[in-house]
Design an enzyme around this catalytic site. Structure first.
Site, PDB file in Angstrom:
ATOM      1  N   ASP A 171      42.090  60.974  23.467  1.00 15.86           N
ATOM      2  CA  ASP A 171      43.088  60.358  22.588  1.00 15.86           C
ATOM      3  C   ASP A 171      42.604  59.065  21.931  1.00 15.86           C
ATOM      4  OD1 ASP A 171      42.989  58.792  24.834  1.00 15.86           O
ATOM      5  OD2 ASP A 171      45.150  58.668  25.117  1.00 15.86           O
ATOM      6  N   TYR A 263      35.479  51.731  22.996  1.00 19.14           N
ATOM      7  CA  TYR A 263      34.513  51.892  24.093  1.00 19.14           C
ATOM      8  C   TYR A 263      33.096  51.446  23.711  1.00 19.14           C
ATOM      9  CZ  TYR A 263      37.892  54.305  27.011  1.00 19.14           C
ATOM     10  OH  TYR A 263      38.982  54.593  27.787  1.00 19.14           O
TER      11      TYR A 263
END
Ligand code: G6P
Ligand code: MN
Length: 441
Positions: A171, A263
């Site tokens: 997601d 990330y």
């Protein structure tokens, strides 16, 4: 209208309540005949199952809802199986994060040595589960969002090469798009992104306005520079997530070409990140102290009251909503666009064909059709080739039971990057994962 049968693997997850609420809210849009929760941890799943009993009796009485620890009951007759297992539970997530950090390396659920440790555990449990699903539901669509999705996707690609109803999804790219829409003050569904990368390691090259075709990336860059970056649902987020999103500003200053996935910060700034993480209290501790307690408290309250009444929370969470939309796209053959993890096969044309990459795909009843990205610039290619090599070597280590391949995977990972450190952290993780990992020789 056909009604669908859905099973959620990992019924005891802290994310399951969000799913139950979202299925109730979207009952007209995506009608269900049957919803089954499956978990191997009966005790953990039970309060969530009881909550479901109460909620659906009030809000979705015709739904056949149940929860079980029996795979045959769980999978038989299913159209869709949503997989959100956490192999080893939050306790092992804690170990994945604490052990590397205690040695001065990134300790994170999916990135670096912690992610590789989790990857080994997930490969064991995911492969077993997919075989079980195929025994009872050979035709079901398996929508996997168990982590670490990059490693799991690579292992499933090898174990089930001909299985065309197996999709790996994350997601986070959509979360970044939603967050961008908050910044721009527009509807996120009016944004048309172009994205490339591996799971939890990617970039947006363009964010087009769907109506006008304008690339909004320059505007986004300017706003982030002035105002920073926030998750779309910032009000519901813990501080660590606000910090993670906020860091997009730093990344965009140093590498302004593309909008990064949150990330990427771990890979681009490992030293800074290590110095800002607390080895004694990581995200796993924060989740156990926060979301996990909140979810089970909510269950206890509803079970004690025996009814939901006006406590029903109509806001469904973005994560569950996205997963349900993915199922809808397949069920109704919409060919809607989603950022999915697929075998490269030329989508990023200067990366190897058999890499599991994350790109925009059109999704319908015959599965995902990846949209071509073309060649990516050398800097990004270098980062991704190193990472995909590390992931592939880890999956080699898993299938071959090879310590040597695991050592190579760890050494090659940018968040380890040194053979002595690799051996040290690998040995500690082998010890901590006894009974979870296959034996490495
Ligand atoms: C994002 C990622 C997921 C990950 C989750 C962790 O949504 O895409 O892959 O599992 O964050 O969130 P948590 O709140 O558990 O740290
Ligand atoms: Mn993810």
């Amino acid at each position: 209208m056909k009604k669908y049968n859905v099973c959620i693997v990992g019924g005891g997850s802290t994310y399951t309540l969000g799913f139950l609420k979202s299925f109730a809210r979207l009952q007209e849009e995506f009608p269900l005949a049957k919803l089954v929760l499956f978990d191997i941890d009966e005790k953990r799943q039970e309060p969530i199952g009881k909550y479901g009993d109460i909620m659906f009796a009030e809000r979705y009485p015709e739904l056949d809802f149940s929860y079980t620890t029996d795979p045959e009951k769980a999978y038989t007759g299913m159209d869709f199986v949503f997989m959100q297992m956490r192999s080893g539970g939050l306790k092992m997530r804690q170990a994945d994060e604490h052990i590397p950090l205690s040695m001065g390396m990134i300790g994170q659920e999916t990135c670096g040595p912690g992610g590789m440790a989790y990857g080994m555990r997930s490969c064991v449990d995911m492969i077993k589960a997919v075989h079980e699903i195929r025994k009872y539901a050979p035709e079901a669509w398996i929508l996997n969002y168990s982590n670490p999705a990059a490693i799991v996707a690579e292992a499933l690609r090898r174990e089930f090469p001909d299985d065309t109803r197996l999709l790996n999804i994350c997601d986070q790219p959509e979360n970044v798009v939603r967050s961008t829409s908050r910044l721009l003050g527009c509807d996120w569904e009016n944004l048309d992104p172009v994205y490339f990368g591996l799971n939890h390691y990617g970039w947006f090259t363009h964010i087009y306005d769907k109506t006008t075709g304008e690339d909004l990336l320059p505007k986004v860059r300017q706003i982030v520079k002035e105002k920073g970056f926030l998750p779309q649902d910032a009000e519901q987020r813990d501080q660590s997530w606000l910090d993670t999103y906020g860091f997009v500003q730093t990344m965009l200053e140093d590498f302004p070409d593309y909008l990064p996935n949150t990330y990427d910060g771990y890979y681009l700034y490992p030293e800074y990140k290590v110095s800002h993480l607390n080895p004694e209290f990581t995200r796993a501790d924060e989740v156990m102290a926060g979301r996990e307690k909140r979810v089970f408290k909510e269950c206890d309250e509803i079970i004690a009251a025996g009814k939901l009444g006006d406590k029903f929370d109509h806001i469904s969470d973005a994560h569950a909503e996205m997963m349900i939309k993915v199922a809808e796209a397949i069920a109704f053959n919409t060919n809607g666009r989603f950022i999915l993890i697929v075998e490269n096969k030329g989508a990023i044309c200067n990366m190897q064909d058999d890499a599991m990459v994350e790109v925009v795909c059109e999704l319908g009843i015959n599965g995902p059709r990846p949209m071509r990205v073309g060649p990516i610039p050398q800097f990004y290619l270098g980062l991704l080739v190193q990472q995909v090599s590390s992931e592939k070597l880890l999956v080699d280590a898993f299938f071959e039971g090879s310590y040597q391949k695991a050592l190579m995977a760890f050494t090659l990972n940018r968040l380890v990057n040194d053979a002595k450190k690799a051996r040290k952290v690998l040995d500690a993780l082998i010890e901590a994962n006894k009974g979870y990992w296959p034996e490495l020789k």
